[in-house]
Design a protein around this motif. Structure first.
Motif, short mmCIF file in Angstrom:
data_model
loop_
_atom_site.label_atom_id
_atom_site.label_comp_id
_atom_site.label_asym_id
_atom_site.label_seq_id
_atom_site.Cartn_x
_atom_site.Cartn_y
_atom_site.Cartn_z
N CYS A 147 48.18 56.64 63.36
CA CYS A 147 47.62 56.61 62.00
C CYS A 147 48.39 55.70 61.04
N GLY A 148 49.66 55.44 61.30
CA GLY A 148 50.45 54.55 60.44
C GLY A 148 51.00 55.21 59.20
N CYS B 254 57.41 57.71 63.72
CA CYS B 254 57.24 58.91 64.55
C CYS B 254 57.47 58.61 66.02
N CYS C 240 53.43 57.04 58.87
CA CYS C 240 54.89 57.12 58.95
C CYS C 240 55.54 55.74 58.95
N CYS D 215 49.58 61.81 62.39
CA CYS D 215 49.21 62.18 63.76
C CYS D 215 50.42 62.55 64.60
#
Ligand code: FES
Ligand code: FES
Length: 305
Positions: free
Chosen positions: A197-198, A212, A200, A192
């Motif tokens: 969203c996790g 991010c 990264c 995202c």
């Protein structure tokens, strides 16, 4: 010396700085105290109070390697960890520019962003930019002309997967882009690009975080672990083996983030049941819906821990 349990600045000045009322007003509005030291003196400019004498604290000059530049400025977070350290050729103007710009960024931020993290991010970016500006202004004119138009870069040292790495980073560079673009570590994925969203997720100084959202400028000296750093002596990490055993992925895009998040989850504390695993992994989304297998993999490793 007692430091507050909120973000604050330490400024080591080679000669006693004179902070005008305009600067102190900006500082009060920002809500971050400044501990200003000069040889033989120290003053705290609180967020609410009048300036207060705190003595010179020579040990802090040694700890932070201050004294060589006209200004050494250190940004500490609420746990007194160093988030940024910079040297500059001028003190008062540099600090005023940084505090003023950080104040603008904080006021312009949308609601719902954590106040401490916002303050730290804003101060880190504003300090980086103000120090660059001060350095550029201090250069001889010919030198300045030669670099005009060049990107503004900060030097940042990190330890990534046990290896010391040195980066030249723009103040706005986030860790995810630095890992993928600058260091060639593409295991952390961009989903995202806005902290939702996790994909990264990496581990920074023992804590899982969305890379991010993390500015490289804040990570001087930090230890970063990515999925590439988990294999030891050719042996997969137990969590990687568990994901394979339980078939805990389909496309695999979310998997590096899931695995690092799961490792950090177990380091934070053993979950009591599957509901707790689901709750504590809720920051890592999987569009393929591999959740039951992911939970099974984590349950398996937790059971053996
Ligand atoms: S890419 Fe960072 S949280 Fe989605
Ligand atoms: S395995 Fe495809 S997004 Fe999770």
């Amino acid at each position: 010396m007692d430091l507050p349990n909120r973000p604050c600045l330490l400024a080591f000045c080679r000669r006693a700085p004179r902070f005008e009322e305009a600067f102190r007003a900006e500082l009060r509005a920002l809500g971050a105290p400044l501990f200003a030291f000069a040889p033989g003196s120290g003053t705290v400019f609180g967020a609410d109070d009048e300036p207060r004498d705190i003595g010179p604290h020579p040990e802090l000059w040694r700890i932070h390697g201050a004294g060589r530049a006209a200004l050494t400025v250190v940004l500490l977070d609420e746990k007194q960890r160093v988030r940024l350290r910079r040297d500059a050729p001028e003190a008062e103007g540099t600090l005023l520019a940084a505090v003023r710009e950080a104040g603008r960024a904080v006021r312009a931020a949308p609601r719902g962003i954590g106040r401490r993290e916002l303050l730290l991010n804003s101060l880190a970016v504003a300090l980086g930019a103000a120090v660059l500006q001060a350095c550029a202004s201090a250069r001889p004119v010919d030198d300045r002309r030669a670099v005009s138009g060049a990107p503004s870069l900060l030097e940042v040292s990190l330890v990534v997967n046990g290896q010391p790495r040195r980066l030249q980073a723009e103040p706005r560079l986030v860790l995810l882009d630095a890992l993928r673009e600058n260091l060639g570590l593409t295991g952390a994925k961009k989903g995202c690009d806005m902290g939702q969203c996790g994909a990264c997720t990496v581990i920074v100084d023992g804590q899982r975080m969305n890379s991010c959202l993390k500015l490289v400028a804040q990570l001087e000296g930090a230890h970063v672990t990515t999925i590439e750093g988990l294999v030891q002596g050719g042996q997969l990490h137990p969590m990687q083996e568990a994901f394979l055993r339980e078939d805990a992925f389909q496309c695999g895009y979310c998997t590096p983030g899931q695995i690092l998040s799961a490792i950090a989850l177990l380091q934070e504390g053993k979950p009591t049941d599957d509901d707790e695993i689901r709750e504590r992994m809720s920051g890592n989304l999987c569009r393929c819906g591999a959740y039951p297998n992911i939970v099974a993999a984590i349950r398996g490793v937790a059971g053996r821990a």
